[in-house]
Design a protein around this motif. Sequence first.
Motif, PDB file in Angstrom:
ATOM      1  N   GLU A   1       9.562   5.835 -14.267  1.00  7.38           N
ATOM      2  CA  GLU A   1      10.436   5.165 -13.317  1.00  7.38           C
ATOM      3  C   GLU A   1       9.578   4.303 -12.395  1.00  7.38           C
ATOM      4  O   GLU A   1       8.382   4.579 -12.206  1.00  7.38           O
ATOM      5  N   ALA A   2      10.219   3.280 -11.804  1.00  8.71           N
ATOM      6  CA  ALA A   2       9.464   2.341 -10.965  1.00  8.71           C
ATOM      7  C   ALA A   2       8.709   3.053  -9.836  1.00  8.71           C
ATOM      8  O   ALA A   2       7.523   2.809  -9.616  1.00  8.71           O
TER       9      ALA A   2
ATOM     10  N   MET B   1       5.642   4.946 -10.998  1.00  3.36           N
ATOM     11  CA  MET B   1       4.518   4.066 -11.340  1.00  3.36           C
ATOM     12  C   MET B   1       3.884   3.449 -10.099  1.00  3.36           C
ATOM     13  O   MET B   1       2.671   3.274 -10.044  1.00  3.36           O
ATOM     14  N   GLU B   2       4.694   3.165  -9.084  1.00  4.31           N
ATOM     15  CA  GLU B   2       4.120   2.637  -7.826  1.00  4.31           C
ATOM     16  C   GLU B   2       3.140   3.649  -7.242  1.00  4.31           C
ATOM     17  O   GLU B   2       2.044   3.298  -6.805  1.00  4.31           O
TER      18      GLU B   2
ATOM     19  N   SER C   1       1.617   6.124  -8.830  1.00  2.00           N
ATOM     20  CA  SER C   1       0.489   6.286  -9.745  1.00  2.00           C
ATOM     21  C   SER C   1      -0.541   5.162  -9.563  1.00  2.00           C
ATOM     22  O   SER C   1      -1.745   5.407  -9.441  1.00  2.00           O
ATOM     23  N   ILE C   2      -0.035   3.925  -9.512  1.00  2.00           N
ATOM     24  CA  ILE C   2      -0.927   2.751  -9.355  1.00  2.00           C
ATOM     25  C   ILE C   2      -1.714   2.859  -8.051  1.00  2.00           C
ATOM     26  O   ILE C   2      -2.924   2.621  -8.010  1.00  2.00           O
ATOM     27  N   ARG C   3      -1.036   3.249  -6.998  1.00  2.00           N
ATOM     28  CA  ARG C   3      -1.690   3.312  -5.675  1.00  2.00           C
ATOM     29  C   ARG C   3      -2.699   4.460  -5.613  1.00  2.00           C
ATOM     30  O   ARG C   3      -3.791   4.304  -5.074  1.00  2.00           O
TER      31      ARG C   3
ATOM     32  N   GLU D   1      -5.932   3.497  -7.448  1.00  2.00           N
ATOM     33  CA  GLU D   1      -6.545   2.183  -7.220  1.00  2.00           C
ATOM     34  C   GLU D   1      -8.021   2.241  -6.833  1.00  2.00           C
ATOM     35  O   GLU D   1      -8.750   1.282  -7.087  1.00  2.00           O
TER      36      GLU D   1
ATOM     37  N   LYS E   1       7.044  -1.808  -1.451  1.00  2.00           N
ATOM     38  CA  LYS E   1       6.090  -1.009  -2.223  1.00  2.00           C
ATOM     39  C   LYS E   1       5.244  -0.099  -1.325  1.00  2.00           C
ATOM     40  O   LYS E   1       4.196   0.387  -1.740  1.00  2.00           O
TER      41      LYS E   1
ATOM     42  N   ASN F   1      -2.032  -4.172  -1.952  1.00  2.00           N
ATOM     43  CA  ASN F   1      -3.022  -5.206  -1.597  1.00  2.00           C
ATOM     44  C   ASN F   1      -3.794  -4.935  -0.314  1.00  2.00           C
ATOM     45  O   ASN F   1      -4.051  -5.843   0.470  1.00  2.00           O
TER      46      ASN F   1
ATOM     47  N   ARG G   1      -6.780  -2.348  -0.218  1.00  2.00           N
ATOM     48  CA  ARG G   1      -7.578  -1.212  -0.702  1.00  2.00           C
ATOM     49  C   ARG G   1      -8.398  -0.584   0.404  1.00  2.00           C
ATOM     50  O   ARG G   1      -8.601   0.629   0.428  1.00  2.00           O
TER      51      ARG G   1
END
Lengths: 165, 332
Positions: free
Chosen positions: A8-9, A12-13, A15-17, A20, A102, A129, A131
């Motif tokens: 789900e969106a 994934m948000e 997970s990506i964060r 990173e 996000k 954006n 980090r």
Amino acid sequence: MIKNVIGEAGEMEVSIRLMESGLFMVFLLGGKVPAFDLLAEILPVKKEKPHQFLIQVKSTDEPSPYTVRDHRLKTPVPKAKLNELIDRPLPTYVAGVDLSTKDIFLVPAYDRIANYGGSIPTTLKLVSNNRAANIVQLQKLKTDVIDYWKGLDIDNYKPSFNSAL
Amino acid sequence: MNQLIKEIRTYQLAALALMNNLPRCRVEEVSSPYYDFIVTIEESSLVFGVEVKNSGFLHTNHYQDYLESLIEIDVSERQNRIPILIAAVNEEDESVKIGFLLAWQFGRARLFKKPSMVELNKANADKIFDFIKSMDETIRILSMHGMKVVKKIRVEYQHNDGRLSHGKVVYLRDFTEEYKMHQKEIVDEREQLERMIHGIPQDEYPDDELDGVIFNLILERFPKSTKISNLLLFSTELRDLQLLSKSNIRRMEYSITPDTKGATPMVMAMLNGVEKANFGVDIFIDAPWDVKVFESQFFKKEVAIDGWFNTYSSYKQMIATLSSPKDFFIEN
């Protein structure tokens, strides 16, 4: 290709964060376990262990997703579901995701006293954006997870456990 | 950073970019040697494959290997007869670009070896949809942003020895409140039949001052030029425009300026530094030996100095609705 990385969106948000800065590896469970959505583990540096933790993700795409009074994110976690998460012996967290910006907010879910029935606090924030800002927060999370496992003295307990099998 | 983490993030960033920017789309992981995701646009049943790679992939030898594998795609398998796109993910800044690799046109696969890459964002979503529709075998209606009026000017030049050179100026105009079809009321069945056979009468297409300037200046220099208008409504028409990419393309420059003849020094001083309305249209030339005839063309239109600021602003508004077929090419 690598399999089972799409979910789900909101999942994934998160997970990506979390991944990173290379501090954590995240596995999406794709709705296989109702109590949590992500299994994450520390990517060990030097003598660190890949300590694991669980995350339940709640997302919102509401145009006004914050409470007016104390700026909490309106991503309620039903009490029964929260307790199911807390019952897991690993460190457990809830992640609230504001899908329009996000922005991600992480809160601990250790004690059954915790109540996120209407909204969750927005203290620990991860943004897209940036980090430099996120790594400070992710380090806090990492320390939290390590402290939990150290408190259990798992490194000594596990090797001395007398398995009956 | 751990390579595996980078790869997972790359896939997730691509999937999220698709889900966030292409409305009502479903993204599924698949085991295919040609693409990583199958994307289904639920309301239109449009299906396409997406190969996910990092942003540097297009410049590697692996990309050439991948293209080779696409050339050998098994077309007897129905699931392979879909458009294939490449998502190039910049894992650092989390941006995703989409390129168009394999289209199905006229019943055959067409491979674009140097795909033009488009940023995958909400602003480009309709454009990307329309590109994909033009890559699919089914004839589909374009998005509202894709619908335009196509102006085609057939330009002819006769050399001293009687030989003829040809070029085709093609440009597109957006529909606006002012720039719209002038459809007449259809009164009888005969007219209805005429329309079915010959299409929409030319006088029903919009044609404003900008169209007039473009055509009339060409006509002055190339007196045998002719103009027709069409609509860009369906994916097949977009495909026809994309075929122009095979031509030799040259830019014709236009400048609309105030006529300063007889202006007083005070007026001249006021106009010093005033902007002109500049723009260009593309001419598409099939025969390479005709290119010289049509290259470096510059047209100037002088308009009355009275009311220049209003004229300038009106032309700027019209120029903003002008676009080139090149914007719809899917290969660099």
